[in-house]
Write an enzyme that holds these catalytic residues in place. Structure first.
Site, PDB file in Angstrom:
ATOM      1  N   ASP A   1       1.140  -0.178  -3.793  1.00 21.81           N
ATOM      2  CA  ASP A   1       0.023   0.206  -2.930  1.00 21.81           C
ATOM      3  C   ASP A   1      -1.304   0.036  -3.662  1.00 21.81           C
ATOM      4  O   ASP A   1      -1.378   0.243  -4.877  1.00 21.81           O
ATOM      5  CB  ASP A   1       0.217   1.666  -2.503  1.00 21.81           C
ATOM      6  CG  ASP A   1      -0.607   2.026  -1.285  1.00 21.81           C
ATOM      7  OD1 ASP A   1      -1.226   1.123  -0.689  1.00 21.81           O
ATOM      8  OD2 ASP A   1      -0.636   3.215  -0.931  1.00 21.81           O
TER       9      ASP A   1
ATOM     10  N   ASN B   1       3.148  -2.317   9.295  1.00 18.20           N
ATOM     11  CA  ASN B   1       2.102  -3.236   8.815  1.00 18.20           C
ATOM     12  C   ASN B   1       1.733  -4.325   9.825  1.00 18.20           C
ATOM     13  O   ASN B   1       0.696  -4.975   9.691  1.00 18.20           O
ATOM     14  CB  ASN B   1       2.501  -3.899   7.483  1.00 18.20           C
ATOM     15  CG  ASN B   1       2.411  -2.965   6.291  1.00 18.20           C
ATOM     16  OD1 ASN B   1       3.136  -3.116   5.310  1.00 18.20           O
ATOM     17  ND2 ASN B   1       1.515  -1.983   6.348  1.00 18.20           N
TER      18      ASN B   1
HETATM   19  C1  FPP Z   1      -0.310  -2.722  -0.484  1.00 17.79           C
HETATM   20  O1  FPP Z   1      -1.696  -2.819  -0.644  1.00 17.79           O
HETATM   21  C2  FPP Z   1       0.366  -4.033  -0.644  1.00 17.79           C
HETATM   22  C3  FPP Z   1       0.872  -4.801   0.363  1.00 17.79           C
HETATM   23  C4  FPP Z   1       0.830  -4.401   1.788  1.00 17.79           C
HETATM   24  C5  FPP Z   1       1.513  -6.116   0.108  1.00 17.79           C
HETATM   25  C6  FPP Z   1       2.254  -6.237  -1.180  1.00 17.79           C
HETATM   26  C7  FPP Z   1       2.879  -7.568  -1.300  1.00 17.79           C
HETATM   27  C8  FPP Z   1       2.978  -8.282  -2.449  1.00 17.79           C
HETATM   28  C9  FPP Z   1       2.474  -7.784  -3.733  1.00 17.79           C
HETATM   29  C10 FPP Z   1       3.632  -9.632  -2.423  1.00 17.79           C
HETATM   30  C11 FPP Z   1       5.108  -9.522  -2.279  1.00 17.79           C
HETATM   31  C12 FPP Z   1       5.795 -10.839  -2.308  1.00 17.79           C
HETATM   32  C13 FPP Z   1       6.958 -11.149  -1.660  1.00 17.79           C
HETATM   33  C14 FPP Z   1       7.558 -12.483  -1.834  1.00 17.79           C
HETATM   34  C15 FPP Z   1       7.664 -10.203  -0.763  1.00 17.79           C
HETATM   35  P1  FPP Z   1      -2.631  -2.373   0.563  1.00 17.79           P
HETATM   36  O2  FPP Z   1      -3.093  -3.588   1.286  1.00 17.79           O
HETATM   37  O3  FPP Z   1      -1.936  -1.347   1.388  1.00 17.79           O
HETATM   38  O4  FPP Z   1      -3.820  -1.720  -0.245  1.00 17.79           O
HETATM   39  P2  FPP Z   1      -4.835  -0.608   0.283  1.00 17.79           P
HETATM   40  O5  FPP Z   1      -4.008   0.607   0.602  1.00 17.79           O
HETATM   41  O6  FPP Z   1      -5.728  -0.411  -0.888  1.00 17.79           O
HETATM   42  O7  FPP Z   1      -5.525  -1.192   1.473  1.00 17.79           O
END
Ligand code: FPP
Length: 260
Positions: A38, A86
């Site tokens: 996160d 999401n």
């Molecule tokens: C959370 O940050 C992260 C995600 C929703 C995506 C995570 C995905 C990856 C790191 C890539 C994974 C790769 C594969 C192949 C499955 P957020 O956007 O919720 O951050 P925020 O809470 O600060 O907005």
């Protein structure tokens, strides 16, 4: 899992002052580590970058964490990449994430070959856009014989949907006469979850200071130790992982019983 001690020592050379391999007991490592990754968006915003750049940096952290877990000899690593909720993000961000998943998986296949990493997915991956689904199935096919660490990526995953799906499968088995209602026990449910062939997580890590489960592995986390860190996911590295393991090893796991 087999551990190459030379490679492990080299991987953790040049550690910061407050943490090193000496701070963890390599004979008592968690068998299954699961991570709610996160804070990509906030990491990017705090640097004046786009959220897309945050997610790309998050992929680098994922690779770093996979490699560190392989070096440590962790048997199972699972990571929450995309929840059923999401889909409610702006369409542009959803499309970007889908594309990132496909590209990332393709790019990381040589790493999985090299490190003997077997891939699994938790969630309804057949409902993903065709390109992502096809790439994921290719990854599954290519790594299915690998015997090192299992990497389970939760994509289009929601724990309540997973439990409802297990209930549906059980209902069908009962309706078809394959299962008696009296035989519907915890094992009957566990064996119909996406994690059927994995042990429950010993350690759950959540980054970015949030203290929620967010519909993640609700069944499987019943007795897991929870470690939360304020570090945003793109800043999570091999040393943060050691700090989490150190905290885990300082806990006294009782599984509802009294201390022994
Ligand atoms: C959370 O940050 C992260 C995600 C929703 C995506 C995570 C995905 C990856 C790191 C890539 C994974 C790769 C594969 C192949 C499955 P957020 O956007 O919720 O951050 P925020 O809470 O600060 O907005």
């Amino acid at each position: 899992m087999e551990r190459d001690d030379k490679k492990l020592q080299a991987h953790y050379e040049g550690h910061p002052a407050d943490i090193s391999l000496d701070d963890v007991d390599l004979d008592r490592l968690p068998r299954h580590i699961t991570i709610i990754m996160d804070g990509n968006g906030r990491w990017a915003t705090s640097r004046g970058l786009s959220r897309a750049e945050g997610h790309r940096a998050g992929v680098d952290s994922l690779r770093e964490t996979i490699t560190a877990c392989v070096r440590l000899g962790i048997d199972y690593l699972s990571c929450y990449a995309f929840s059923t909720e999401n889909w409610g993000r702006p369409q542009q961000e959803v499309e970007l994430l889908m594309q990132l998943f496909a590209v990332t998986l393709e790019n990381e296949l040589p790493l999985f070959d090299q490190e003997n990493v077997r891939l699994e997915f938790l969630g309804d991956i057949d409902a993903l856009p065709e390109e992502v689904r096809d790439t994921f199935h290719r990854g599954l096919e290519r790594t299915k014989g690998y015997t090192g660490m299992t990497l389970a990526l939760a994509v289009n995953y929601g724990a309540r949907a997973e439990i409802a799906r297990a209930a549906r499968l059980i209902a069908q088995d009962v309706a078809d006469g394959r299962l008696a209602p009296a035989d519907v026990d915890e094992q009957a449910i566990a064996s119909r979850l996406y994690t059927a062939d994995m042990p429950d997580p010993d350690l759950l890590i959540r980054t970015s200071g949030e203290l929620r489960l967010s519909n993640y592995l609700l069944w499987q986390l019943a007795y897991s130790e929870f470690y939360a860190t304020d570090v945003y996911w793109p800043d999570f590295d091999r040393y943060e992982l050691l700090r989490a393991i150190r905290a885990y090893q300082n806990r006294n796991r009782r599984f509802g019983k009294v201390a022994s």
